[in-house]
Design an enzyme around this catalytic site. Structure first.
Site, PDB file in Angstrom:
ATOM      1  N   GLY A  36       0.835  -1.195   0.000  1.00 31.16           N
ATOM      2  CA  GLY A  36       0.000   0.000   0.000  1.00 31.16           C
ATOM      3  C   GLY A  36       0.862   1.233   0.000  1.00 31.16           C
ATOM      4  O   GLY A  36       2.091   1.162   0.005  1.00 31.16           O
ATOM      5  N   GLY A  38       0.773   5.920   0.434  1.00 31.27           N
ATOM      6  CA  GLY A  38       0.111   7.204   0.555  1.00 31.27           C
ATOM      7  C   GLY A  38       1.020   8.287   0.024  1.00 31.27           C
ATOM      8  O   GLY A  38       2.013   8.015  -0.649  1.00 31.27           O
ATOM      9  N   GLY A  39       0.701   9.531   0.366  1.00 31.38           N
ATOM     10  CA  GLY A  39       1.463  10.639  -0.169  1.00 31.38           C
ATOM     11  C   GLY A  39       2.914  10.648   0.254  1.00 31.38           C
ATOM     12  O   GLY A  39       3.787  11.038  -0.506  1.00 31.38           O
ATOM     13  N   VAL A  43       4.646   1.151   1.103  1.00 32.63           N
ATOM     14  CA  VAL A  43       4.959   0.022   1.971  1.00 32.63           C
ATOM     15  C   VAL A  43       5.013  -1.271   1.160  1.00 32.63           C
ATOM     16  O   VAL A  43       4.133  -1.541   0.340  1.00 32.63           O
ATOM     17  CB  VAL A  43       3.920  -0.113   3.100  1.00 32.63           C
ATOM     18  CG1 VAL A  43       4.288  -1.268   4.033  1.00 32.63           C
ATOM     19  CG2 VAL A  43       3.835   1.186   3.891  1.00 32.63           C
ATOM     20  N   ASP A 152      -3.862  10.862  13.959  1.00 35.67           N
ATOM     21  CA  ASP A 152      -4.509  10.344  12.753  1.00 35.67           C
ATOM     22  C   ASP A 152      -5.096   8.959  13.024  1.00 35.67           C
ATOM     23  O   ASP A 152      -4.904   8.023  12.244  1.00 35.67           O
ATOM     24  CB  ASP A 152      -3.511  10.292  11.597  1.00 35.67           C
ATOM     25  CG  ASP A 152      -4.193  10.201  10.229  1.00 35.67           C
ATOM     26  OD1 ASP A 152      -5.385  10.577  10.137  1.00 35.67           O
ATOM     27  OD2 ASP A 152      -3.549   9.756   9.267  1.00 35.67           O
TER      28      ASP A 152
END
Length: 415
Positions: A36, A38-39, A43, A152
């Site tokens: 996966g 994100g910005g 990973v 978060d």
């Protein structure tokens, strides 16, 4: 096996992110597949070729690797998580960089699925939801004791193992109490639907922000809905700042009144009206979980299973260096401080991890056994056996190293 996207919220990868690393060997890790991204990071699942275990490697996104500010944030994430040793927090083993200078964090590979994926199949039984929330509260509470606020907390950042144990991941925007903020004053950082009113306003935050976010997660677990819905972020922000959520019983008749009390207190607009600590909230969650749990429930809900004593062991064999010359030496990125015990197959030293700014224990193969091939094999077997286990009562193995003169050592938490 953990599904793709099981470590951080997924997003499309850049072309070089999805193909350049898979199949390569980075340090002692063989990169297997993308999990996966994100910005800020991507990973991968990888194989530790020395300890023969699966790990997760989080790389700073290649298109951001040249920015010093992003490198500082990435290093801060590693340090924030690595200083926490708790069964409900994903373990950070080390931080390193590729030959090209690209930073990566080596973490435990967590079997299971994200709570987000789990909730896509529908709301959970109240007792199960309360038990999961209690574990999350325990992990966040441990972070708070170290002065770290996650900021978060959301279902995508919680992994649920097949046996029901949880792991909190992604401390990428965590804030330590003694650090200056890396964002401009008045700038909100987080995921809108889970942010507290004070977080949205860009005000100073503390542990009670995580209390709010966990309240949102709990509401979603039992109702299958967001407490502050909206067609877009602006509507969600307006709801968080001005509206009160529908009672959980409106969507799910028959839920215990105690659940409503917990949610009302966790989602109070003013921090002073919320639970003042997650330890306090966790006690109520455990009571709720126990009241609704069937007989024979797994010990995941037992209070002793979600806590680690914060004080050091009462007794420890501490002594001066016994002529081996290790105290004061720099080994890789570890500075050896003092001998704290040993015997049999190992001598243990306290050391400072200079990259992650944490204290660790280094267990060395005794010098008289360094040239014994069978002793080295047994030492590595011990490391591999222990590193394959993930249990709150078993010491974690971060990595295995070797000195210039061929002496093996294990890196472990120092309690």
């Amino acid at each position: 096996m953990m599904p793709r996207g099981g470590v951080i919220h997924s997003s499309p990868a850049l072309p070089e992110e999805s193909s350049g690393l898979i199949g390569s060997t980075v340090s002692r890790y063989r990169v297997l597949e993308r999990l996966g991204g994100g910005g800020a990071g991507v990973v991968y699942k990888a194989r530790d070729l020395t300890l023969e275990r699966f790990v997760a490697l989080k790389f700073l996104s290649s298109y951001r690797s040249g920015t010093e500010a992003d490198k500082r944030r990435f290093l801060r994430e590693a340090r924030a998580a690595s200083g926490l040793d708790h069964p409900s927090i994903c373990t950070v083993f080390e931080i390193d960089e590729t030959d090209e200078g690209r930073l990566f964090i080596a973490m435990a590979f967590c079997e299971g699925e994200t709570l987000k994926r789990k909730l896509e199949r529908g709301p959970l039984p109240v007792a199960e939801a309360a038990g999961l929330a209690a574990q999350i509260a325990a992990g966040l509470g441990a972070a708070h004791e170290k002065g770290i606020v996650h900021r978060d907390v959301k279902p995508a950042n919680v992994i649920v193992a097949p046996d029901g144990r949880v792991k909190i991941v992604d401390f990428g925007i965590a804030q330590a109490g003694d650090e200056s903020r890396l964002t401009r004053a008045g700038t909100a950082v987080g995921t809108v639907g889970y942010m507290s009113p004070e977080q949205l306003r860009g005000e100073a935050i503390d542990r009670r922000t995580d209390v709010w976010s966990l309240g949102v997660v709990l509401y979603e677990m039992v109702t299958g809905r967001a407490p502050f819905p909206g067609e877009d972020d602006q509507e969600r922000i307006r709801a968080i700042l001005t509206a009160h959520p529908e009672p959980a019983s409106s969507w799910r008749p028959g839920v215990p009144a105690e659940l409503g009390w917990i949610l009302e207190r966790a989602l109070a607009k003013l921090p002073a009206d919320r639970y003042q600590s997650l330890a306090e909230m966790r006690e109520d969650l455990l009571d709720l979980a126990a009241a609704g749990a069937p007989s024979g429930t797994s010990d995941v809900l037992e209070r002793t299973q979600v806590e680690i004593p914060s004080r050091a062991l009462a007794s420890r064999a501490v002594g001066r260096d016994t002529g081996t010359g290790l105290a004061g030496r720099i080994l890789g990125h570890y500075r050896v401080v003092e001998r704290i015990g040993g015997g049999g197959m190992g001598v243990v030293y306290k050391a400072e991890d200079l990259r992650l700014a944490r204290t660790v224990a280094l267990k060395f193969l005794p010098p008289e056994l360094t040239r014994d091939p069978e002793a080295k094999v047994r030492f590595l077997q011990e490391a591999r056996a222990a590193s394959a286990l993930d249990h709150p009562n078993i010491c974690t193995i971060h990595e295995v190293g070797e000195t210039d003169d061929g002496r093996l050592y294990l890196v472990m938490p120092c309690y």
